[in-house]
Design a protein around this motif. Sequence first.
Motif, PDB file in Angstrom:
ATOM      1  N   VAL A  59       0.854  -1.177   0.000  1.00  0.00           N
ATOM      2  CA  VAL A  59       0.000   0.000   0.000  1.00  0.00           C
ATOM      3  C   VAL A  59       0.894   1.232   0.000  1.00  0.00           C
ATOM      4  N   SER A  60       0.783   1.982  -1.064  1.00  0.00           N
ATOM      5  CA  SER A  60       1.606   3.185  -1.170  1.00  0.00           C
ATOM      6  C   SER A  60       0.986   4.314  -0.353  1.00  0.00           C
ATOM      7  N   TRP A  61       1.731   5.392  -0.216  1.00  0.00           N
ATOM      8  CA  TRP A  61       1.242   6.552   0.517  1.00  0.00           C
ATOM      9  C   TRP A  61      -0.001   7.113  -0.173  1.00  0.00           C
ATOM     10  N   GLN A  62       0.019   7.157  -1.492  1.00  0.00           N
ATOM     11  CA  GLN A  62      -1.122   7.673  -2.251  1.00  0.00           C
ATOM     12  C   GLN A  62      -2.337   6.764  -2.078  1.00  0.00           C
ATOM     13  N   ILE A  72      -7.703   5.843   0.452  1.00  0.00           N
ATOM     14  CA  ILE A  72      -8.531   5.093   1.393  1.00  0.00           C
ATOM     15  C   ILE A  72      -9.060   6.023   2.481  1.00  0.00           C
ATOM     16  N   ASN A  73      -8.186   6.875   3.005  1.00  0.00           N
ATOM     17  CA  ASN A  73      -8.603   7.820   4.040  1.00  0.00           C
ATOM     18  C   ASN A  73      -9.657   8.798   3.514  1.00  0.00           C
TER      19      ASN A  73
END
Length: 131
Positions: free
Chosen positions: A15-18, A23-24
């Motif tokens: 899961v990348s930062w992007q 998701i957030n």
Amino acid sequence: MRMLEKEEEEGDIQVSWQDQQNINTFSKYNAKLQDLEETYDTKKTEKEYLDDLASELELADEDEPVGYRIGEAFVSLSVEAAQERISNSQVELEKEIEELKSQMDEAAEKMDELKKVLYTRFGNAINLERE
């Protein structure tokens, strides 16, 4: 026991930062949509009550004052004044309902866009459907 086929293995998906930001953001829109739906239902019910009240006031005796609630107190108003206040409240409530509907549609649209991105990236490894 048997060995899992390559397709059946659920490997760790990075899961990348992007991805996490998407998701957030989806989660925020989901929470906002739930709040908007609750408010929408409350306003819709309030509008139905006002409609019923307006119908009842049409049958009221014109000469007798009616109790009208303002905040925590009741005041006596003429039927005509009460009808006018109720009419104004109905118009105001209709505007609020339309605004809520617009905000709900906007949130749902943005959630759909994020769903496409996230399902493309994670497939069946992520569940974004509401229960």
